[in-house]
Design a protein around this motif. Structure first.
Motif, PDB file in Angstrom:
ATOM      1  N   ALA A   1      42.604  40.235  45.892  1.00 35.38           N
ATOM      2  CA  ALA A   1      43.881  39.789  45.328  1.00 35.38           C
ATOM      3  C   ALA A   1      44.387  38.479  45.903  1.00 35.38           C
ATOM      4  O   ALA A   1      45.289  37.858  45.349  1.00 35.38           O
ATOM      5  N   GLY A   2      43.802  38.032  47.017  1.00 35.38           N
ATOM      6  CA  GLY A   2      44.349  36.877  47.726  1.00 35.38           C
ATOM      7  C   GLY A   2      44.227  35.564  46.971  1.00 35.38           C
ATOM      8  O   GLY A   2      43.316  35.366  46.163  1.00 35.38           O
ATOM      9  N   LYS A   3      45.127  34.665  47.260  1.00 35.66           N
ATOM     10  CA  LYS A   3      45.141  33.350  46.610  1.00 35.66           C
ATOM     11  C   LYS A   3      44.122  32.412  47.215  1.00 35.66           C
ATOM     12  O   LYS A   3      43.524  31.590  46.520  1.00 35.66           O
TER      13      LYS A   3
ATOM     14  N   THR B   1      42.976  43.178  42.206  1.00 35.47           N
ATOM     15  CA  THR B   1      43.129  41.759  41.900  1.00 35.47           C
ATOM     16  C   THR B   1      44.589  41.361  42.025  1.00 35.47           C
ATOM     17  O   THR B   1      45.484  42.201  42.066  1.00 35.47           O
ATOM     18  N   GLY B   2      44.817  40.062  42.039  1.00 34.83           N
ATOM     19  CA  GLY B   2      46.173  39.539  42.143  1.00 34.83           C
ATOM     20  C   GLY B   2      46.209  38.119  41.635  1.00 34.83           C
ATOM     21  O   GLY B   2      46.351  37.859  40.448  1.00 34.83           O
TER      22      GLY B   2
ATOM     23  N   PRO C   1      53.694  41.541  43.597  1.00 39.70           N
ATOM     24  CA  PRO C   1      53.135  40.429  44.370  1.00 39.70           C
ATOM     25  C   PRO C   1      52.197  40.946  45.447  1.00 39.70           C
ATOM     26  O   PRO C   1      52.023  42.158  45.594  1.00 39.70           O
ATOM     27  N   GLN C   2      51.616  40.011  46.206  1.00 41.50           N
ATOM     28  CA  GLN C   2      50.707  40.400  47.279  1.00 41.50           C
ATOM     29  C   GLN C   2      51.505  40.592  48.573  1.00 41.50           C
ATOM     30  O   GLN C   2      51.970  39.609  49.163  1.00 41.50           O
TER      31      GLN C   2
ATOM     32  N   ASN D   1      35.877  43.883  51.389  1.00 36.15           N
ATOM     33  CA  ASN D   1      36.629  42.677  51.073  1.00 36.15           C
ATOM     34  C   ASN D   1      35.836  41.763  50.153  1.00 36.15           C
ATOM     35  O   ASN D   1      34.658  41.469  50.416  1.00 36.15           O
ATOM     36  N   GLY D   2      36.467  41.300  49.096  1.00 31.78           N
ATOM     37  CA  GLY D   2      35.797  40.442  48.135  1.00 31.78           C
ATOM     38  C   GLY D   2      35.454  39.066  48.656  1.00 31.78           C
ATOM     39  O   GLY D   2      34.645  38.361  48.038  1.00 31.78           O
ATOM     40  N   ASP D   3      36.041  38.671  49.777  1.00 25.45           N
ATOM     41  CA  ASP D   3      35.730  37.357  50.352  1.00 25.45           C
ATOM     42  C   ASP D   3      34.849  37.474  51.593  1.00 25.45           C
ATOM     43  O   ASP D   3      34.718  36.519  52.365  1.00 25.45           O
TER      44      ASP D   3
END
Length: 461
Positions: free
Chosen positions: A10-12, A52-53, A74-75, A100-102
């Motif tokens: 979800a992170g930017k 997601t975000g 929001p996150q 974690n997706g990253d």
């Protein structure tokens, strides 16, 4: 093993300085998130949930129907993210694994070991010891080092806690029922006013639930991406891993630091690869294949003994490219989708082949184009010659029989068939079928005009 998998995405990614969501930045030609999804797929979980975000629509468009997507808007921290995932979890799955997706290079074996450490009764944390632990949550243990008591986020850690080198990687496995209870009780009374998932460690401790740890084989598996610099550093680590695996299998790399594998690369014995070569998609190199410097090869099968000379570009896209045994390709050649070359075919400098088959021994050595063509055995295709395969609306095919010799600077206007054994005189434009074993020439009559003078430039007054 009854398992849910939750992937946080979800992170930017503010430090990426990009409009593209962080998890869609590419590592070895594949989005970060896809690396994680590939690893998690091997676990055969009952349910995979993607949180997601930022850029949710773009991220969700990259995953299959077998992945359930929930949004965090929001996150408000990692705990808040898992709160969004809870309603989508399969209650029959005893363990929930959080990835974690990253953090793209987690190995399936490591993820499985973490889930197994949970055993549906414990809280299992994936930890690692780093020389520089800046930015990571620290693992706080009991005085004897046997019990994990808490995770303290870097920004909330004391000076003494920041000296701890064992860190939490952001990945854990928890009993599903307990996880639901713990995340529902999270509070945001911290410096960032966020809901930290790490706070569930203290809850587990207070309930007497054992908190255990598992470790990856190496730190590369748990390194995350937060900036272009970290992405580049991880790319080199992954490429080094690929290079070492290829060399252990017998491939000779001129310089493993200048080798890029961005997909699947399968090599036979005695394969040699020079510097600055890029392999994408699915590539197979047969025994004794030699790849010269600065080549790009994507979705291709190259048979034993073929030589791919420097600066050659082979891109099979969806249709693939096939190069036969003992063929010589390049330098500076281009093979496009649907190129199928037989044994000992020669494709020389600045020759382009697309959607064409060349039978054994055919040669196009210089400055030529073969598109939508069927080329027979032992054909010699002259410099500067082209198949004119497109009439402005439709593609047409050129058929060149065995042993045809096409002279330099010829235009073959498709659809057309050149009879076996025929010769096409240099400079000809051929628009009709040609007979076998005959010379065919189509040129304007050569004229020389006496008393002709070149125009001269008129001087302005």
């Amino acid at each position: 093993m009854n398992l849910n998998v939750v992937i946080m995405a979800a992170g930017k990614g503010t430090r990426m300085r990009s409009a593209l969501p962080k998890v869609l930045h590419k590592l070895a030609g594949l989005p970060l998130l896809q690396h994680v999804l590939r690893s998690s797929a091997e676990l055969q979980a009952q349910r995979t949930v993607l949180v997601t975000g930022h850029g949710a629509e773009a991220v969700e468009a990259t995953v299959g129907a077998d992945v359930r997507c929930v949004r965090q808007m929001p996150q408000l921290g990692t705990g808040h993210a898992v709160q969004q995932a809870v309603p989508a979890l399969d209650d029959t799955a005893g363990t929930t694994l959080i990835l974690n997706g990253d953090v793209p290079l987690i190995r399936p074996a490591t993820a499985r070991a973490l889930a197994e450490a949970c055993a549906e009764t414990k809280l299992a944390l994936l930890t690692v010891t780093l020389a520089d632990a800046t930015g990571y949550g620290r693992i706080v243990r009991s005085a004897d080092g046997q019990q994990i008591l808490a995770i303290v986020e870097h920004k909330d850690a004391s000076d003494a806690q920041r000296q701890i080198r064992e860190v939490y990687t952001g990945m854990m496995a928890a009993p599903t029922a307990a996880l639901k209870r713990w995340v529902a009780a999270l509070k945001n009374d911290n410096a960032q006013q966020e809901f930290y998932l790490t706070d569930i460690v203290a809850m587990a401790v207070s309930e007497g639930v054992p908190v255990v740890s598992a470790q990856p084989a190496d730190e590369t598996e748990v390194l995350g991406v937060n900036s272009p610099l970290q992405l580049a550093e991880l790319e080199r680590r992954l490429q080094r891993r690929h290079a070492e695996a290829q060399m252990e299998a017998g491939v000779r790399l001129a310089d493993p630091a200048r080798f890029d594998q961005r997909g699947l690369l399968s090599c036979g014995q005695d394969v040699e690869i020079d510097v600055n070569c890029i392999f994408e998609g699915s590539v197979t190199l047969g025994d004794g294949v030699q790849v010269g410097a600065n080549c790009v090869i994507r979705n291709a099968t190259i048979a034993a003994g073929a030589q791919i000379r420097p600066f050659t570009h082979i891109d099979g896209e969806a249709d693939g490219v096939t190069v036969g045994e003992g063929s010589l390709i390049g330098p500076f050649a281009r093979l496009r989708p649907g190129a199928v070359l037989g044994r000992e075919v020669h494709i020389g400098n600045f020759v382009e082949v697309k959607n064409s088959t060349l039978a054994d021994g055919a040669k196009a050595n210089h400055l030529a184009y073969l598109g939508d063509a069927t080329v027979g055995a032992r054909v010699n295709y002259g410099a500067g010659s082209i198949t004119a395969n497109y009439d402005g609306a439709n593609k047409h095919r050129t058929v060149i029989g065995d042993d045809v010799h096409v002279g330099s600077n010829c235009v073959l206007i498709a659809p057309i068939t050149l009879g076996a054994g025929g010769t096409i005189g240099g400079g000809s434009t051929i628009s009709k079928n040609t007979p076998e074993n005959q010379l065919t020439v189509s040129r304007a009559k050569q004229l020389s005009l006496p008393n002709w003078t070149r125009p001269v430039k008129v001087k302005k007054p």
